[in-house]
Scaffold this motif. Sequence first.
Motif, mmCIF file in Angstrom:
data_model
loop_
_atom_site.group_PDB
_atom_site.id
_atom_site.type_symbol
_atom_site.label_atom_id
_atom_site.label_comp_id
_atom_site.label_asym_id
_atom_site.label_seq_id
_atom_site.Cartn_x
_atom_site.Cartn_y
_atom_site.Cartn_z
ATOM 1 N N UNK A 112 0.925 -1.278 -0.198
ATOM 2 C CA UNK A 112 -0.114 -0.060 -0.223
ATOM 3 C C UNK A 112 0.665 1.292 0.018
ATOM 4 N N UNK A 113 1.853 0.968 0.993
ATOM 5 C CA UNK A 113 2.764 2.545 0.624
ATOM 6 C C UNK A 113 3.574 2.349 -0.690
ATOM 7 N N UNK A 114 3.965 1.842 -0.681
ATOM 8 C CA UNK A 114 5.003 1.580 -2.536
ATOM 9 C C UNK A 114 3.394 2.054 -3.616
ATOM 10 N N UNK A 115 2.931 1.845 -3.386
ATOM 11 C CA UNK A 115 1.278 2.293 -4.186
ATOM 12 C C UNK A 115 1.889 3.499 -4.311
ATOM 13 N N UNK A 116 1.920 4.338 -4.120
ATOM 14 C CA UNK A 116 2.346 5.760 -4.023
ATOM 15 C C UNK A 116 4.093 6.165 -4.529
ATOM 16 N N UNK A 118 5.691 -0.149 -12.924
ATOM 17 C CA UNK A 118 5.631 1.558 -12.810
ATOM 18 C C UNK A 118 4.186 1.936 -12.787
ATOM 19 N N UNK A 119 3.798 2.689 -11.742
ATOM 20 C CA UNK A 119 3.021 2.996 -11.142
ATOM 21 C C UNK A 119 1.271 1.829 -10.575
ATOM 22 N N UNK A 120 2.222 0.811 -9.851
ATOM 23 C CA UNK A 120 1.357 -0.247 -9.614
ATOM 24 C C UNK A 120 0.274 -0.396 -9.097
ATOM 25 N N UNK A 121 -1.111 -0.654 -8.571
ATOM 26 C CA UNK A 121 -1.358 -1.108 -7.283
ATOM 27 C C UNK A 121 -1.211 -1.347 -6.336
ATOM 28 N N UNK A 122 -1.448 -1.658 -5.409
ATOM 29 C CA UNK A 122 -1.239 -2.316 -4.677
ATOM 30 C C UNK A 122 -1.453 -3.831 -4.536
ATOM 31 N N UNK A 123 -2.475 -3.821 -5.855
ATOM 32 C CA UNK A 123 -2.322 -5.186 -5.152
ATOM 33 C C UNK A 123 -2.026 -5.947 -6.655
ATOM 34 N N UNK A 124 -0.932 -5.382 -7.497
ATOM 35 C CA UNK A 124 -0.641 -5.321 -8.607
ATOM 36 C C UNK A 124 1.036 -5.613 -7.458
ATOM 37 N N UNK A 125 0.872 -4.975 -6.751
ATOM 38 C CA UNK A 125 2.013 -5.029 -6.053
ATOM 39 C C UNK A 125 2.640 -6.387 -5.229
ATOM 40 N N UNK A 126 1.754 -6.543 -4.221
ATOM 41 C CA UNK A 126 1.423 -7.777 -3.350
ATOM 42 C C UNK A 126 1.904 -8.660 -3.951
ATOM 43 N N UNK A 127 1.452 -8.919 -6.023
ATOM 44 C CA UNK A 127 1.290 -9.674 -6.070
ATOM 45 C C UNK A 127 2.285 -10.322 -7.002
#
Length: 271
Positions: A224-228, A245-254
Amino acid sequence: MGLRKGKRRETDDRPEAQGTPGLAVELRGVRRQYGRGSGAVHALAGVDLALSRGTFTAVMGPSGSGKSTFLQCAAGLDRPTAGSVRLGGTEITRMRENQLTELRRSRLGFVFQAFNLLPSLTTEQNVLLPMRLAGQRQDRRRAAAVLAQVGLADKARSRPGELSGGQQQRVAIARALVTSPDVIFADEPTGALDTGTAAEVLGLLRQAVDALGATVVMVTHDPVAAAWADRVLFLADGVFAGALDRGSAEQIAARMAALTSRTGAMVGAAA
């Protein structure tokens, strides 16, 4: 609450300032080894990175991936075993310790999970500390301006113990901004905060980039933090193993789950 656009540092034209124009952070072939022989730990195994000015970059990775070592080497807090690091165009890997100390105080900003405020100092005095340590004139108007930017204009005389955790982290951000640094390094800046307060702090870092042209490099375990961030870099076994680049929290978590699974499988196979 928003950050007002302030005066940015002019292009660094000192003799030692070289490197690629427009880049805030450059790492070339950076390695960091602890110990020797069969017991050696390769915390960084050859990192290449180029980050433009005015960007917000998050760095994530499984436990033991080298995130903390990366931040320490990039910020001049630790010396790489090999390779080069440039900050704002200045080569720092061959600097003497007193030069590194001066650079960190005058041209870098730091935001840590533990806030690292001095309890005996007022909010204003904590914000002005980098100027004081660097031997610069302590500009109280500048301190008032950055405290207003982080929504704490009325807390200048308060001490850290009188502030909430979120307010203390805002003071830390104001302290990081006060010298208009080349780069702000943030190490798990929301790790000790609740979800709502964390969002406020991340919003301030985001606005520092968008409104002031600051450059932020943040290590975090939180998608969630990384999504900023503008971009998320994934570190595994001491090397960068991908970016988003500019990923959502869900994409980053995956992506993190896949990376952690792959790294765990490799460790298991080697055991």
